[in-house]
Scaffold this active site. Structure first.
Site, PDB file in Angstrom:
ATOM      1  N   LYS A 197      24.561  10.074  65.887  1.00 16.00           N
ATOM      2  CA  LYS A 197      25.357  10.849  65.187  1.00 16.00           C
ATOM      3  C   LYS A 197      26.079   9.999  64.965  1.00 16.00           C
ATOM      4  CE  LYS A 197      22.875  15.136  65.666  1.00 16.00           C
ATOM      5  NZ  LYS A 197      22.526  15.579  64.916  1.00 16.00           N
ATOM      6  N   TYR A 243      21.218   8.644  71.086  1.00 16.63           N
ATOM      7  CA  TYR A 243      22.015  10.103  70.153  1.00 16.63           C
ATOM      8  C   TYR A 243      23.398   9.583  69.533  1.00 16.63           C
ATOM      9  CZ  TYR A 243      22.903  15.394  69.765  1.00 16.63           C
ATOM     10  OH  TYR A 243      22.390  15.850  69.047  1.00 16.63           O
TER      11      TYR A 243
END
Length: 237
Positions: A139, A135
């Protein structure tokens, strides 16, 4: 009144963002993975329209683009959809926004949802190809995409937003940021003209911060765009 697309708008921050924009009188088209995820047709009269497509399946993105084209050129696109799960994180959080950015008519404004966790992301783009991206990696990369678009498209403002760690389904009940504030920066950036900087900002609660240094490095931007082009077969003009 502006025409706005919000991806991942069936729940969480996407839903609250879309709702706030609609309540201000804007024409809001919401995206959901499937029609069943939209609880009422056209938001019970609230939405200007609904488009569907699974962003974890890159083959569905062109069909989603065709659906959005029926509404004309959007003033603002908010890339809100996201997941924390590997291996879908890279696909949903980076590849899908890249494809939508490359394939849709250029809007006046692009807003990409980032996270403070992007600062722990890796610049190893091999993870994009092998499905091991975290993740945090995703990002960092979508923040870099926002900065790259800001540097390359003179007539489109591109911004990245950290909405904070808010208690949505993805954020979990232990999240410490204010849920009510989680969508306000996106709404503001989507509709207001007195924005400084007008493009290329990394925002948290309507204030700019410094993102991971790699996000603004031209070399890393070029490497990311090349990797995304190689992965998708689609070039960002």
């Amino acid at each position: 009144m502006v025409l706005i697309l919000v991806t991942g708008a069936s729940s969480g921050l996407g839903y609250t963002t879309a709702t706030a924009l609609a309540e201000e009188g804007h024409d809001v088209v919401v995206h959901a993975r499937t029609p069943a995820r939209v609880t009422a047709p056209a938001g019970g009269g609230r939405w200007a329209g609904v488009v569907t497509g699974d962003l974890a399946e890159t083959g569905e993105v062109p069909g989603l683009v065709r659906q959005t084209a029926a509404f004309g050129r959007f003033d603002t696109v908010i890339h809100n959809a996201g997941t924390m799960h590997t291996p879908e994180a890279a696909t949903v959080n980076v590849i899908a926004p890249y494809l939508l950015t490359a394939l849709m008519d250029k809007p006046s404004r692009l807003i990409y949802l980032s996270s403070s966790m992007h600062r722990g992301g890796s610049t190893s783009l091999a993870r994009l190809a092998d499905g091991t991206a975290s993740y945090s990696d995703s990002k960092l990369w979508v923040t870099t995409l926002a900065m790259a678009v800001a540097d390359r498209w003179e007539k489109t403002a591109a911004q990245a937003v950290d909405p904070g760690w808010v208690p949505t389904r993805m954020g979990g009940p232990g999240a410490t940021d204010d849920l009510a504030a989680g969508h306000q920066t996106q709404v503001w950036l989507a509709t207001h003209d007195d924005i400084t900087p007008p493009t290329g900002g990394y925002w948290y609660h309507q204030r700019t911060q410094d993102p991971h240094p790699a996000a603004r490095e031209p070399k890393f931007q070029d490497l990311l765009l090349h990797a995304l082009e190689e992965r998708t077969g689609v070039r960002l003009d």
